[in-house]
Design an enzyme around this catalytic site. Structure first.
Site, PDB file in Angstrom:
ATOM      1  CB  CYS A 181      -4.182   6.145  10.856  1.00 21.66           C
ATOM      2  SG  CYS A 181      -4.634   4.491   9.958  1.00 21.66           S
TER       3      CYS A 181
ATOM      4  CE  LYS B 236      -1.711   1.562   4.091  1.00 23.99           C
ATOM      5  NZ  LYS B 236      -1.478   2.722   4.852  1.00 23.99           N
ATOM      6  CG  ASN B 237       2.167   2.636   3.671  1.00 22.83           C
ATOM      7  OD1 ASN B 237       1.217   3.054   3.428  1.00 22.83           O
ATOM      8  ND2 ASN B 237       2.596   2.232   4.823  1.00 22.83           N
TER       9      ASN B 237
ATOM     10  NE  ARG C 130      -6.883   4.346   5.748  1.00 24.13           N
ATOM     11  CZ  ARG C 130      -5.901   4.647   6.492  1.00 24.13           C
ATOM     12  NH1 ARG C 130      -6.110   4.738   7.695  1.00 24.13           N
ATOM     13  NH2 ARG C 130      -4.762   5.130   5.943  1.00 24.13           N
TER      14      ARG C 130
ATOM     15  NE  ARG D 261      -0.011  10.407  10.323  1.00 23.80           N
ATOM     16  CZ  ARG D 261      -0.194   9.154   9.441  1.00 23.80           C
ATOM     17  NH1 ARG D 261      -1.500   8.726   9.677  1.00 23.80           N
ATOM     18  NH2 ARG D 261       0.486   8.819   8.962  1.00 23.80           N
TER      19      ARG D 261
ATOM     20  CG  ASP E 186       3.297   1.231   9.395  1.00 21.05           C
ATOM     21  OD1 ASP E 186       3.089   2.033  10.179  1.00 21.05           O
ATOM     22  OD2 ASP E 186       3.557   1.648   8.119  1.00 21.05           O
TER      23      ASP E 186
HETATM   24  C1  EPZ Z   1       4.352   6.885   5.970  1.00 23.93           C
HETATM   25  O1  EPZ Z   1       3.411   7.866   6.797  1.00 23.93           O
HETATM   26  C2  EPZ Z   1       3.367   5.810   6.211  1.00 23.93           C
HETATM   27  N1  EPZ Z   1       2.191   6.183   5.286  1.00 23.93           N
HETATM   28  C3  EPZ Z   1       2.866   5.317   7.537  1.00 23.93           C
HETATM   29  O2  EPZ Z   1       2.061   4.118   7.307  1.00 23.93           O
HETATM   30  C4  EPZ Z   1       4.205   4.923   8.337  1.00 23.93           C
HETATM   31  O3  EPZ Z   1       3.625   4.600   9.768  1.00 23.93           O
HETATM   32  C5  EPZ Z   1       4.951   6.065   8.286  1.00 23.93           C
HETATM   33  O4  EPZ Z   1       5.527   6.536   7.096  1.00 23.93           O
HETATM   34  C6  EPZ Z   1       6.403   5.864   9.230  1.00 23.93           C
HETATM   35  O5  EPZ Z   1       7.039   4.719   8.691  1.00 23.93           O
HETATM   36  C7  EPZ Z   1       2.313   6.114   4.064  1.00 23.93           C
HETATM   37  O6  EPZ Z   1       3.244   5.761   3.403  1.00 23.93           O
HETATM   38  C8  EPZ Z   1       1.232   6.092   3.218  1.00 23.93           C
HETATM   39  P1  EPZ Z   1       6.271  10.123   8.294  1.00 23.93           P
HETATM   40  P2  EPZ Z   1       4.136   9.491   6.724  1.00 23.93           P
HETATM   41  O7  EPZ Z   1       6.419  11.484   7.578  1.00 23.93           O
HETATM   42  O8  EPZ Z   1       4.862   9.581   5.670  1.00 23.93           O
HETATM   43  C9  EPZ Z   1       6.242  13.691  11.848  1.00 23.93           C
HETATM   44  C10 EPZ Z   1       0.116   2.649   7.808  1.00 23.93           C
HETATM   45  O9  EPZ Z   1      -0.006   1.974   8.862  1.00 23.93           O
HETATM   46  N2  EPZ Z   1       6.233  14.646  10.662  1.00 23.93           N
HETATM   47  O10 EPZ Z   1       7.508   9.492   8.318  1.00 23.93           O
HETATM   48  O11 EPZ Z   1       2.845  10.138   7.363  1.00 23.93           O
HETATM   49  C11 EPZ Z   1       5.034  12.706  12.058  1.00 23.93           C
HETATM   50  O12 EPZ Z   1       3.965  13.373  12.793  1.00 23.93           O
HETATM   51  C12 EPZ Z   1       0.856   4.088   7.901  1.00 23.93           C
HETATM   52  O13 EPZ Z   1       0.506   1.931   6.952  1.00 23.93           O
HETATM   53  C13 EPZ Z   1       6.245  15.926  11.116  1.00 23.93           C
HETATM   54  O14 EPZ Z   1       6.289  16.237  12.197  1.00 23.93           O
HETATM   55  O15 EPZ Z   1       5.020   9.261   7.978  1.00 23.93           O
HETATM   56  C14 EPZ Z   1       5.639  11.591  12.503  1.00 23.93           C
HETATM   57  O16 EPZ Z   1       5.770  11.587  14.037  1.00 23.93           O
HETATM   58  C15 EPZ Z   1       0.310   4.711   9.078  1.00 23.93           C
HETATM   59  N3  EPZ Z   1       6.074  16.832  10.359  1.00 23.93           N
HETATM   60  C16 EPZ Z   1       6.829  11.184  11.971  1.00 23.93           C
HETATM   61  O17 EPZ Z   1       7.498  12.646  11.405  1.00 23.93           O
HETATM   62  C17 EPZ Z   1       5.689  16.485   8.857  1.00 23.93           C
HETATM   63  O18 EPZ Z   1       5.583  17.504   8.057  1.00 23.93           O
HETATM   64  C18 EPZ Z   1       7.240  10.290  10.799  1.00 23.93           C
HETATM   65  O19 EPZ Z   1       6.143  10.705   9.833  1.00 23.93           O
HETATM   66  C19 EPZ Z   1       5.496  15.300   8.375  1.00 23.93           C
HETATM   67  C20 EPZ Z   1       5.929  14.098   9.284  1.00 23.93           C
END
Ligand code: EPZ
Length: 419
Positions: free
Chosen positions: A116, A22-23, A398, A121, A306
């Protein structure tokens, strides 16, 4: 409204084929919008998040034809550069369309993404990074308006944390920008490698994906290609946890073991035997699992956040105490209260969860709180004695394609009941 009913206590055994990730699929869908020729994506999982991406692409003016797990996207007539609120809210990764929209159309208007609930986020890193490439962004009245004057311009971007979505957005925005973009402290997840592989096959010049410095040399335009989505490492880890929690033996097929490796130590520590093939993983669980001393979630190649919830469901029936530390998201323990309905013994203090293994779980009625938390409840129900009911399964849909069929093939008594 549908619920899953599960008659637990059956040992899982047999074979299961892992679907496309998915991701990986979601950012690659956004990338197809940048192309100037037709793209064919193979191994696309049948998930509601994929349906949501297709709706967005169609709204933007792309032609999309779906046949089984193959999706053909023709972006040549795409004309729209706004995504309405109801589509943005369907999933978190809708934010990666922003980079593609600003690069291709020169302007974009979207609202804030859904997805989610795992604590705050924010999208601040996405916005700041696109601004560094020359995008002019105005965040007002719940919407993000973005435009550029001339082409976006390559730059060096030092990410304060290796955010997956931000790395993807920078790649999408810079792939046709003028000059060279360098991302320092980039996310190293396999899904980034897959996105870069797709774009390079369309004519992009991206190097270093999978390392923490990624270099993107902007090209004038992209063509199209046929690309196979990598297999889903989190789905693989989830089936392993389900097999382990029921003392089972399962052969995962069509899997990329290297990408699943960060979870192997935990299964081995729990007493499972693993046999790793070129594209298979065989897991053989003992009758009773051992505790795992520590599961600390980290960015790739650390233990994936995840897989935290599914592994926690497994740890509830291990002998002894397992400690979890969630370092990626502020609030990713919403499944804990629901797991406790099955008789699990779990205490949470901020980012730490302590799981005292119990001899057995009992059947319960529970509600999925988010995607991976929902998968954890399915695992608990499979391990529990008696009939459980799991509601709010739209979260599970999802991210897990053909969940009931695959689990049934492994001997689980699970069915979807519509009320
Ligand atoms: C991706 O989310 C995945 N989603 C998530 O999968 C996964 O948990 C996550 O990466 C971490 O591996 C998809 O790929 C669609 P991040 P993403 O930006 O990109 C903070 C699942 O269950 N952050 O790496 O949203 C954020 O709050 C899902 O399949 C900021 O502060 O993750 C978090 O604490 C859920 N500001 C951390 O970084 C920003 O602008 C990591 O988020 C962006 C992120």
């Amino acid at each position: 409204m549908a619920v899953l009913t599960i008659e637990g206590g059956k040992r899982l055994s047999g074979e299961v084929e892992i679907h496309g990730a998915k991701n990986s699929a979601l950012p690659i869908f956004a990338a197809t919008f940048l192309c100037n020729e037709k793209c064919t994506l193979q191994n696309c999982p049948a998930l509601s998040d994929v349906d949501a991406s297709i709706k967005i692409l169609k709204h933007l003016g792309c032609k999309v034809v779906r046949e089984g797990d193959q999706i053909e996207i023709d972006p040549t007539a795409a004309h729209n550069c706004t995504i309405p609120d109801e589509l943005m809210r369907e999933m978190r990764s809708s934010i990666v369309f922003l980079g593609a929209l600003i690069a291709k159309c020169g302007k974009a208007r979207i609202s804030y993404p859904g997805g989610c609930e795992l604590g705050p986020r924010p999208v601040d890193l996405h916005i700041l990074s696109l601004q560094k490439l020359g995008a002019l962004i105005d965040e007002r009245f719940g919407s993000i308006r973005c435009r550029r004057v001339g082409r976006l311009c390559g730059n060096t971007i030092n990410l304060p944390l290796p955010s997956v979505g931000t790395t993807e957005n920078i790649i999408l925005a810079s792939v046709t920008a003028r000059g060279i973009t360098k991302i320092h402290n980039a996310a190293r997840e396999p899904e980034i490698i897959d996105l870069a592989g797709f774009l390079n096959a369309c004519g992009a010049k991206i190097s270093g994906a999978g390392d923490s410095v990624i270099t993107i040399e902007g090209v004038e335009k992209l063509g199209g290609c046929t690309h196979r989505i990598i297999s889903d490492r989190i789905e693989a880890a989830t089936y392993m946890a389900a097999a382990a929690a029921t003392g089972g033996e399962v052969l995962l097929k069509k899997v990329q073991p290297d990408y699943v490796e960060p979870v192997f130590y935990a299964f081995r520590e729990a007493g499972c035997e693993l046999e790793i093939g070129a594209d298979t993983i065989l897991l053989r669980a003992p009758a009773r699992l051992n505790r795992i001393k520590l599961i600390r979630t980290q960015v790739y190649p650390g233990f994936p956040t995840d897989a935290q919830a599914p592994m926690m469901a497994m740890a509830t029936v291990a002998r002894g105490t397992t400690m979890f530390i969630e370092t990626i998201f502020q609030n990713r323990y919403r499944h804990v209260d629901e797991l406790c309905r099955f008789g699990a013994n779990i205490k949470v203090e901020e980012r730490v969860a302590i799981v005292e293994g119990v001899d057995s779980l009992y059947a319960a009625e529970a509600q999925a709180t988010d995607l991976r938390g929902g998968a954890a409840l399915v695992i608990a129900a499979l391990a529990a004695h008696g009939e459980s009911k799991i509601g709010n399964i739209r979260h599970i849909d999802r991210g897990y394609a053909e969940l009931e069929t695959d689990l049934q093939a492994l001997g689980a008594h699970i069915k979807r009941v519509d009320y």
